[in-house]
Write a protein that holds these residues in place. Structure first.
Motif, PDB file in Angstrom:
ATOM      1  N   ASP A   1     -23.562   0.806 -11.296  1.00 43.49           N
ATOM      2  CA  ASP A   1     -22.275   0.361 -10.740  1.00 43.49           C
ATOM      3  C   ASP A   1     -21.384   1.563 -10.426  1.00 43.49           C
ATOM      4  O   ASP A   1     -20.795   1.653  -9.345  1.00 43.49           O
ATOM      5  CB  ASP A   1     -21.502  -0.502 -11.763  1.00 43.49           C
ATOM      6  CG  ASP A   1     -22.088  -1.879 -11.963  1.00 43.49           C
ATOM      7  OD1 ASP A   1     -22.689  -2.400 -11.012  1.00 43.49           O
ATOM      8  OD2 ASP A   1     -21.935  -2.428 -13.070  1.00 43.49           O
TER       9      ASP A   1
ATOM     10  N   SER B   1     -15.533  -2.922  -8.041  1.00 39.23           N
ATOM     11  CA  SER B   1     -14.422  -2.575  -8.927  1.00 39.23           C
ATOM     12  C   SER B   1     -14.248  -1.053  -9.013  1.00 39.23           C
ATOM     13  O   SER B   1     -13.122  -0.552  -9.036  1.00 39.23           O
ATOM     14  CB  SER B   1     -14.677  -3.173 -10.319  1.00 39.23           C
ATOM     15  OG  SER B   1     -13.488  -3.217 -11.057  1.00 39.23           O
TER      16      SER B   1
ATOM     17  N   GLN C   1     -16.835   8.587 -17.507  1.00 36.70           N
ATOM     18  CA  GLN C   1     -17.018   8.254 -18.921  1.00 36.70           C
ATOM     19  C   GLN C   1     -16.134   7.070 -19.312  1.00 36.70           C
ATOM     20  O   GLN C   1     -16.556   6.195 -20.067  1.00 36.70           O
ATOM     21  CB  GLN C   1     -16.676   9.473 -19.786  1.00 36.70           C
ATOM     22  CG  GLN C   1     -17.689  10.620 -19.713  1.00 36.70           C
ATOM     23  CD  GLN C   1     -17.497  11.534 -18.507  1.00 36.70           C
ATOM     24  OE1 GLN C   1     -16.816  11.211 -17.549  1.00 36.70           O
ATOM     25  NE2 GLN C   1     -18.132  12.696 -18.558  1.00 36.70           N
ATOM     26  N   ALA C   2     -14.894   7.054 -18.794  1.00 40.59           N
ATOM     27  CA  ALA C   2     -13.993   5.934 -19.099  1.00 40.59           C
ATOM     28  C   ALA C   2     -14.555   4.640 -18.518  1.00 40.59           C
ATOM     29  O   ALA C   2     -14.556   3.598 -19.187  1.00 40.59           O
ATOM     30  CB  ALA C   2     -12.606   6.214 -18.536  1.00 40.59           C
ATOM     31  N   LEU C   3     -15.054   4.697 -17.295  1.00 34.49           N
ATOM     32  CA  LEU C   3     -15.589   3.488 -16.652  1.00 34.49           C
ATOM     33  C   LEU C   3     -16.771   2.931 -17.449  1.00 34.49           C
ATOM     34  O   LEU C   3     -16.974   1.718 -17.505  1.00 34.49           O
ATOM     35  CB  LEU C   3     -16.023   3.800 -15.221  1.00 34.49           C
ATOM     36  CG  LEU C   3     -14.882   4.106 -14.241  1.00 34.49           C
ATOM     37  CD1 LEU C   3     -15.423   4.674 -12.930  1.00 34.49           C
ATOM     38  CD2 LEU C   3     -14.053   2.858 -13.964  1.00 34.49           C
ATOM     39  N   LEU C   4     -17.519   3.833 -18.080  1.00 34.97           N
ATOM     40  CA  LEU C   4     -18.695   3.383 -18.828  1.00 34.97           C
ATOM     41  C   LEU C   4     -18.343   2.823 -20.202  1.00 34.97           C
ATOM     42  O   LEU C   4     -19.224   2.435 -20.962  1.00 34.97           O
ATOM     43  CB  LEU C   4     -19.709   4.529 -18.960  1.00 34.97           C
ATOM     44  CG  LEU C   4     -20.450   4.831 -17.657  1.00 34.97           C
ATOM     45  CD1 LEU C   4     -21.234   6.120 -17.765  1.00 34.97           C
ATOM     46  CD2 LEU C   4     -21.361   3.679 -17.251  1.00 34.97           C
ATOM     47  N   THR C   5     -17.042   2.766 -20.537  1.00 36.63           N
ATOM     48  CA  THR C   5     -16.652   2.006 -21.728  1.00 36.63           C
ATOM     49  C   THR C   5     -16.319   0.559 -21.343  1.00 36.63           C
ATOM     50  O   THR C   5     -16.124  -0.278 -22.209  1.00 36.63           O
ATOM     51  CB  THR C   5     -15.427   2.633 -22.448  1.00 36.63           C
ATOM     52  OG1 THR C   5     -14.286   2.526 -21.606  1.00 36.63           O
ATOM     53  CG2 THR C   5     -15.677   4.078 -22.816  1.00 36.63           C
ATOM     54  N   ALA C   6     -16.220   0.302 -20.056  1.00 35.36           N
ATOM     55  CA  ALA C   6     -16.022  -1.072 -19.553  1.00 35.36           C
ATOM     56  C   ALA C   6     -17.402  -1.692 -19.313  1.00 35.36           C
ATOM     57  O   ALA C   6     -18.408  -0.993 -19.376  1.00 35.36           O
ATOM     58  CB  ALA C   6     -15.208  -1.020 -18.263  1.00 35.36           C
ATOM     59  N   PRO C   7     -17.460  -2.977 -19.049  1.00 35.66           N
ATOM     60  CA  PRO C   7     -18.783  -3.582 -18.809  1.00 35.66           C
ATOM     61  C   PRO C   7     -19.339  -3.231 -17.430  1.00 35.66           C
ATOM     62  O   PRO C   7     -19.583  -4.094 -16.591  1.00 35.66           O
ATOM     63  CB  PRO C   7     -18.527  -5.083 -18.966  1.00 35.66           C
ATOM     64  CG  PRO C   7     -17.078  -5.252 -18.736  1.00 35.66           C
ATOM     65  CD  PRO C   7     -16.402  -3.983 -19.103  1.00 35.66           C
ATOM     66  N   LEU C   8     -19.495  -1.948 -17.194  1.00 33.75           N
ATOM     67  CA  LEU C   8     -20.059  -1.449 -15.936  1.00 33.75           C
ATOM     68  C   LEU C   8     -21.317  -0.661 -16.276  1.00 33.75           C
ATOM     69  O   LEU C   8     -21.358   0.019 -17.302  1.00 33.75           O
ATOM     70  CB  LEU C   8     -19.064  -0.516 -15.234  1.00 33.75           C
ATOM     71  CG  LEU C   8     -17.721  -1.119 -14.839  1.00 33.75           C
ATOM     72  CD1 LEU C   8     -16.746  -0.013 -14.435  1.00 33.75           C
ATOM     73  CD2 LEU C   8     -17.903  -2.095 -13.681  1.00 33.75           C
ATOM     74  N   SER C   9     -22.313  -0.742 -15.399  1.00 34.39           N
ATOM     75  CA  SER C   9     -23.533   0.034 -15.640  1.00 34.39           C
ATOM     76  C   SER C   9     -23.409   1.379 -14.933  1.00 34.39           C
ATOM     77  O   SER C   9     -22.522   1.593 -14.099  1.00 34.39           O
ATOM     78  CB  SER C   9     -24.741  -0.720 -15.086  1.00 34.39           C
ATOM     79  OG  SER C   9     -24.645  -0.755 -13.669  1.00 34.39           O
TER      80      SER C   9
ATOM     81  N   LYS D   1     -12.829  12.829 -16.508  1.00 31.84           N
ATOM     82  CA  LYS D   1     -13.727  11.971 -17.307  1.00 31.84           C
ATOM     83  C   LYS D   1     -13.612  10.508 -16.891  1.00 31.84           C
ATOM     84  O   LYS D   1     -13.709   9.597 -17.733  1.00 31.84           O
ATOM     85  CB  LYS D   1     -13.419  12.106 -18.810  1.00 31.84           C
ATOM     86  CG  LYS D   1     -13.404  13.541 -19.308  1.00 31.84           C
ATOM     87  CD  LYS D   1     -14.783  14.060 -19.567  1.00 31.84           C
ATOM     88  CE  LYS D   1     -14.770  15.485 -20.098  1.00 31.84           C
ATOM     89  NZ  LYS D   1     -16.094  16.084 -20.154  1.00 31.84           N
ATOM     90  N   THR D   2     -13.386  10.291 -15.598  1.00 36.68           N
ATOM     91  CA  THR D   2     -13.265   8.921 -15.087  1.00 36.68           C
ATOM     92  C   THR D   2     -14.579   8.158 -15.257  1.00 36.68           C
ATOM     93  O   THR D   2     -14.580   6.984 -15.632  1.00 36.68           O
ATOM     94  CB  THR D   2     -12.872   8.953 -13.603  1.00 36.68           C
ATOM     95  OG1 THR D   2     -11.745   9.796 -13.451  1.00 36.68           O
ATOM     96  CG2 THR D   2     -12.557   7.578 -13.070  1.00 36.68           C
TER      97      THR D   2
END
Lengths: 306, 259
Positions: B111, B13, B100-108, B97-98
């Motif tokens: 990932d 993703s 940081q944004a991705l880490l608000t989704a269920p991604l580790s 801050k991509t």
């Protein structure tokens, strides 16, 4: 909501070197409830929120959200969370619509389902007419609404709003508050951090007042004001400190210097007697108003919210 | 730092997000990897071939342009994967801050890191393959050899993509990315046997150049012209560099996202 999830923070601590930024914060958040962390800049609000969704690792303590514990299971927990961070991290490479559809991909919402969800959310936040706009073309308020829409893609059970209306004009703030109340009505648990007293008073069911990383008091906004200050305060200019000090001591009320004058709380039992006593000294300015959270903060911390 | 919590979907993703950005401006994105090797092959192939004629490589005389082509493939791999890992990841980490944004989704974290790394490697692989195709069209590299070289192109792309990510995690300002470019990338790009055999260099310098990972990649990509007997060691050397770079990159970026 049948599959509701509760969030509980247990004795959260965060230290950086010798500096303790968060010191023993515990609280719970139930579905359909708005809990506010109210405090000045640097009180530890954002650090606390970071610990709730996993980007700040607590020095001590943990967070339980439904079956998941953080830190450790943040990735699983975030599948049911919506997170609006303080910083703007929308994707400048995509249009408004694609910011939603592409982010939905991370939740395994793809294709027509992603487009439908994006459309619903743009309608919810009144941005459907800007679907094809670039993010850079949006106003500050529109960006915040888009970040909120992005946080709702997965129909979260809980939403964190970290200073969501900072820098917004009054209309945009009202618009954002409407959305927050809509979320609450739909059964979502909401944690809101703010240093705006009016925002906390209007939106929050319960408040935790933070100063230097510690909870200094908590309760509903109305209870806090009633318990700490009372119903009314007087703002006075041009009366000697000694006179007010004597009045406060005699009627067991609270006073302190404020701006170029003073504040004094009027006793709930007999406000007129103090009011009349002050008026008898013919102050340059005298204002009687309902007590508010700013007064609470001033009394508890000795400082105003910034 | 907790690692190994990646899911195939999570990595895909994140990679897919980067691919969507690339796809939206694919023409511009394809231009450098297509134009650069054509320019190099024209300039050096036609410009220097009449002067040099043939070069002595592993004891046999090779037309200069055929010697040059694998070097150009390696340079395509190096530049595209390194620059994606260094500049683009730095921008995604510090300006957009991509991450940081991705880490608000269920991604580790894993990932997001692997997604960025694999994407940097994808860009290197695209560049290496397009350069290879240009060399095939110019009759300087066989198509079947290019197909068999694909794993090497991928390995090199992973290595230099990881190096780029390490730089992105190590520097504080975007201008500082120039430091490893001048200290590492340019010496590698010029000295590692891309434009001329390393044995024309002074012995000490030749030894130093041979230790740089691009030298191993170029030597392996020249397999249709011959391989040194110790070639498995070159392969292990590349894999070792890749593992070390990726591990260091992951360790450097983590504290920028988690505290």
């Amino acid at each position: 909501m049948s599959d509701a999830l509760n969030l509980k923070a247990y004795d959260l601590w965060k230290t950086y070197g010798d500096e303790a930024v968060v010191q023993g914060i515990s609280f719970s958040l139930a579905p359909g409830e708005i809990v506010g962390l109210l405090g000045p800049n640097g009180a530890g609000k954002t650090t606390t929120v970071g610990m709730l969704f996993g980007t700040v690792i607590p020095t001590k303590g943990f967070v339980q959200f439904g079956p998941w514990q953080l830190p450790g299971q943040g990735q699983l927990a975030r599948a049911q969370m919506g997170i609006v961070t303080q910083e703007d991290n929308l994707d400048p490479d995509f249009t408004v619509f694609k910011n939603l559809t592409h982010f939905a991909h991370h939740y395994r919402i793809t294709g027509a389902a992603a487009r439908q969800r994006a459309g619903e959310l743009l309608a919810l936040v009144n941005l459907e007419h800007r679907a094809e706009a670039q993010v850079d073309e949006l106003s500050g308020g529109m960006k915040r609404k888009l970040v909120l829409a992005r946080a709702l893609l997965n129909q979260p059970k809980i939403v964190f709003l970290d200073e969501p209306t900072t820098g917004l004009d009054p209309d945009a703030r009202q618009d954002f508050w409407r959305l927050v109340q809509h979320l609450k009505a739909s059964g979502c648990g909401i944690l809101l951090t703010t240093h705006y007293m009016d925002e906390a008073q209007r939106l929050c069911d319960r408040l935790l007042l933070l100063q230097q990383g510690k909870v200094i008091d908590e309760g509903t906004p109305t209870d806090l004001v009633a318990r700490v200050i009372g119903r009314e305060v007087a703002e006075i200019e041009g009366v000697e400190t000694q006179i007010l000090q004597d009045l406060a001591a005699r009627y067991e009320t609270w006073y302190r210097a404020f701006g170029s004058g003073h504040l004094i709380s009027l006793p709930d039992s007999d406000p007129e007697v103090v009011w009349d006593a002050i008026a008898a000294h013919h102050p340059n300015r005298l204002l009687r108003r309902p007590a508010n959270l700013e007064d609470v903060f001033l009394r508890l911390t000795g400082s105003v919210l910034e | 730092m907790k690692l190994i919590t990646a899911t195939p979907w999570g990595v895909y993703s994140v990679w897919w997000r980067h691919f969507q950005v690339y796809r939206s401006t694919w023409l511009v994105n394809c231009l450098p990897p297509v134009s650069e090797p054509i320019v190099y092959l024209l300039a050096f192939g036609y410009g220097l071939s009449p002067l040099i004629g043939e070069v002595d490589y592993l004891g046999q005389m090779i037309p200069y342009a055929r010697f040059l082509a694998p070097g150009m493939i390696a340079i395509g791999v190096l530049f595209q994967s390194f620059f994606e890992g260094a500049y683009s990841s730095f921008i995604r980490l510090n300006f957009q801050k991509t991450w940081q944004a991705l880490l608000t989704a269920p991604l580790s974290y894993t990932d997001v890191f692997l997604g960025d790394w694999v994407w940097a490697a994808t860009k290197g692989t695209i560049a290496g393959t397009i350069t290879g195709l240009v060399a095939v069209l110019a009759n300087l590299y066989d198509l079947s050899s290019l197909v068999l070289s694909l794993p090497l192109i991928v390995l090199g792309s992973l290595l230099f993509g990881a190096f780029g990510l390490l730089v992105a995690g190590a520097v504080n300002k975007v201008d500082q990315v120039n430091v490893p470019i001048f200290l590492v990338i340019i010496p590698m790009f010029t000295l590692c046997g891309t434009y001329f055999p390393r044995d024309t260099l002074p012995p000490l310098l030749a030894k130093f150049a041979s230790l740089l990972p691009l030298a191993s990649l170029v030597d392996l990509l020249r397999w249709p012209l011959g391989l040194p007997p110790w070639w498995p060691l070159l392969l292990l050397w590349l894999i070792g560099w890749m593992v070390v770079m990726a591990r260091l990159a992951a360790l450097r970026i983590y504290p920028r996202l988690f505290s």
